[in-house]
Design an enzyme around this catalytic site. Structure first.
Site, PDB file in Angstrom:
ATOM      1  N   TYR A 150       0.844  -1.200   0.000  1.00 18.55           N
ATOM      2  CA  TYR A 150       0.000   0.000   0.000  1.00 18.55           C
ATOM      3  C   TYR A 150       0.880   1.249   0.000  1.00 18.55           C
ATOM      4  CZ  TYR A 150      -3.606   3.327   1.478  1.00 18.55           C
ATOM      5  OH  TYR A 150      -4.471   4.400   1.549  1.00 18.55           O
ATOM      6  N   PRO A 186     -15.484   3.542   5.055  1.00 15.51           N
ATOM      7  CA  PRO A 186     -15.597   2.076   4.977  1.00 15.51           C
ATOM      8  C   PRO A 186     -14.223   1.388   4.901  1.00 15.51           C
ATOM      9  CG  PRO A 186     -17.274   3.079   3.621  1.00 15.51           C
ATOM     10  CD  PRO A 186     -16.412   4.210   4.125  1.00 15.51           C
TER      11      PRO A 186
HETATM   12  N1  NAD Z   1      -9.460   6.055   4.890  1.00 15.88           N
HETATM   13  C1  NAD Z   1      -8.193   6.305   5.162  1.00 15.88           C
HETATM   14  O1  NAD Z   1      -7.776   6.238   6.331  1.00 15.88           O
HETATM   15  C2  NAD Z   1      -7.232   6.686   4.073  1.00 15.88           C
HETATM   16  C3  NAD Z   1      -5.984   7.189   4.436  1.00 15.88           C
HETATM   17  C4  NAD Z   1      -5.089   7.573   3.433  1.00 15.88           C
HETATM   18  C5  NAD Z   1      -5.463   7.464   2.120  1.00 15.88           C
HETATM   19  N2  NAD Z   1      -6.684   6.963   1.789  1.00 15.88           N
HETATM   20  C6  NAD Z   1      -7.012   6.872   0.377  1.00 15.88           C
HETATM   21  O2  NAD Z   1      -8.160   7.631   0.109  1.00 15.88           O
HETATM   22  C7  NAD Z   1      -8.863   7.115  -1.011  1.00 15.88           C
HETATM   23  C8  NAD Z   1     -10.323   6.923  -0.660  1.00 15.88           C
HETATM   24  O3  NAD Z   1     -10.428   5.961   0.342  1.00 15.88           O
HETATM   25  P1  NAD Z   1     -11.686   5.778   1.315  1.00 15.88           P
HETATM   26  O4  NAD Z   1     -11.154   5.706   2.679  1.00 15.88           O
HETATM   27  O5  NAD Z   1     -12.747   6.753   0.980  1.00 15.88           O
HETATM   28  O6  NAD Z   1     -12.107   4.282   0.916  1.00 15.88           O
HETATM   29  P2  NAD Z   1     -13.467   3.599   0.452  1.00 15.88           P
HETATM   30  O7  NAD Z   1     -13.173   2.157   0.408  1.00 15.88           O
HETATM   31  O8  NAD Z   1     -14.614   4.091   1.267  1.00 15.88           O
HETATM   32  O9  NAD Z   1     -13.663   4.167  -1.026  1.00 15.88           O
HETATM   33  C9  NAD Z   1     -12.868   3.778  -2.090  1.00 15.88           C
HETATM   34  C10 NAD Z   1     -13.719   3.717  -3.347  1.00 15.88           C
HETATM   35  O10 NAD Z   1     -12.865   3.334  -4.431  1.00 15.88           O
HETATM   36  C11 NAD Z   1     -13.566   2.392  -5.228  1.00 15.88           C
HETATM   37  N3  NAD Z   1     -12.639   1.547  -5.996  1.00 15.88           N
HETATM   38  C12 NAD Z   1     -11.826   0.544  -5.527  1.00 15.88           C
HETATM   39  N4  NAD Z   1     -11.160  -0.023  -6.544  1.00 15.88           N
HETATM   40  C13 NAD Z   1     -11.547   0.618  -7.677  1.00 15.88           C
HETATM   41  C14 NAD Z   1     -11.220   0.485  -9.045  1.00 15.88           C
HETATM   42  N5  NAD Z   1     -10.352  -0.459  -9.471  1.00 15.88           N
HETATM   43  N6  NAD Z   1     -11.798   1.317  -9.938  1.00 15.88           N
HETATM   44  C15 NAD Z   1     -12.699   2.257  -9.531  1.00 15.88           C
HETATM   45  N7  NAD Z   1     -13.057   2.428  -8.249  1.00 15.88           N
HETATM   46  C16 NAD Z   1     -12.493   1.614  -7.324  1.00 15.88           C
HETATM   47  C17 NAD Z   1     -14.388   1.592  -4.227  1.00 15.88           C
HETATM   48  O11 NAD Z   1     -15.473   0.897  -4.856  1.00 15.88           O
HETATM   49  C18 NAD Z   1     -14.846   2.680  -3.258  1.00 15.88           C
HETATM   50  O12 NAD Z   1     -16.077   3.242  -3.668  1.00 15.88           O
HETATM   51  C19 NAD Z   1      -8.124   5.828  -1.377  1.00 15.88           C
HETATM   52  O13 NAD Z   1      -7.210   6.083  -2.425  1.00 15.88           O
HETATM   53  C20 NAD Z   1      -7.370   5.497  -0.112  1.00 15.88           C
HETATM   54  O14 NAD Z   1      -6.244   4.697  -0.341  1.00 15.88           O
HETATM   55  C21 NAD Z   1      -7.576   6.574   2.735  1.00 15.88           C
END
Ligand code: NAD
Length: 245
Positions: A150, A186
């Protein structure tokens, strides 16, 4: 009333859940026409019902999928002013548990995704002589959090954001990256099931709480809007001060 994104067409990947979904709501509130692209069919159908939102299926790791979607987007909206590369997946596997297939999947969604997004959308921005890209990386790209594949995928997002900022600045296209800490979505639900872990994280965070999707969406809004017209190649950490220690 003029919104901060009035007359803008914004494409948000992963727009059907978590922080992406928050951006969809905020961006439409600020006057944008939003394209919410996601791999989750059911969730796409749901966002598609919102006013000024076009929900569309997209696998960010597929060149073909981007091409197909962009043909329709351009036909429908004529251009894209804002691209938010937000879709992503996560894993808690350490190096010894990670298979080559795990590594490749992580890199293909989190790493190729933003690359393909820029490859397919930026040329339309260049044609217009303006555009803003916001890439969602992670604080794990900057500090060791033990999430190897990751972190590597998010490190790729960090590097490509800087490279793209220098390449496209002269064409009027800005590219910035955001580095969220732990945000309650989520994606982090499983982690949050452990009260002990959450308490530990909160205690270790200077601002003494976990992040909320709005903490990220508000920053994306700023970077995507014309208020940030002199900002490119920037790295904005939003983690309550965790990585500043
Ligand atoms: N939540 C955290 O703590 C956190 C921290 C740092 C970075 N991030 C990053 O933030 C972004 C959003 O994450 P989140 O926490 O809202 O997660 P989430 O799982 O709620 O949302 C992610 C979305 O991406 C979609 N997705 C996954 N694979 C895909 C693909 N191949 N093509 C199109 N859509 C796809 C999923 O269906 C989902 O709707 C991500 O890039 C994640 O890595 C999250």
């Amino acid at each position: 009333m003029m919104g901060r994104l009035t007359n803008k067409v914004a494409l948000i990947t992963g727009g059907a859940s978590g922080m992406g979904r928050e951006m969809v709501d905020l961006f439409t509130k600020e006057g944008a026409q939003v394209i919410a692209a996601d791999i989750n069919e059911k969730a796409v159908a749901k966002v598609n019902e919102l006013d000024n939102v076009y929900g569309t299926l997209l696998d960010v790791s597929s060149d073909e999928s981007w091409k197909k979607m962009m043909d329709t987007v351009i036909e429908k909206f004529g251009r894209v002013d804002i691209l938010v590369n937000n879709a992503g997946i996560s894993t808690e596997k350490q190096i010894n548990d990670t298979t080559l297939a795990d590594w490749q999947l992580m890199l293909s969604v989190n790493g190729f995704g933003p690359f393909l997004g820029m490859k397919h959308v930026v040329p339309y921005m260049v044609e217009e002589g303006k555009g803003a890209v916001v890439n969602i990386s992670s604080f794990t790209a900057q500090i060791g959090m033990g999430l190897n594949a990751y972190s590597a995928s998010k490190g790729a997002v960090r590097a490509i954001s800087k490279a793209a900022a220098t390449q496209y600045g002269r064409m009027g296209v800005r590219v910035n990256a955001i580095f969220p800490g732990i945000i309650e979505t989520p994606m982090t639900q499983k982690l949050e099931e452990s009260k002990e872990l959450v308490n530990q994280m909160v205690k270790a965070t200077p601002l003494q709480r976990l992040g909320q999707p709005a903490d990220i969406a508000n920053a994306v809004l700023y970077l995507a809007s014309d208020e940030a017209s002199y900002v490119t190649g920037a790295e904005l950490v939003i983690d309550g001060g965790y990585s500043a220690q």
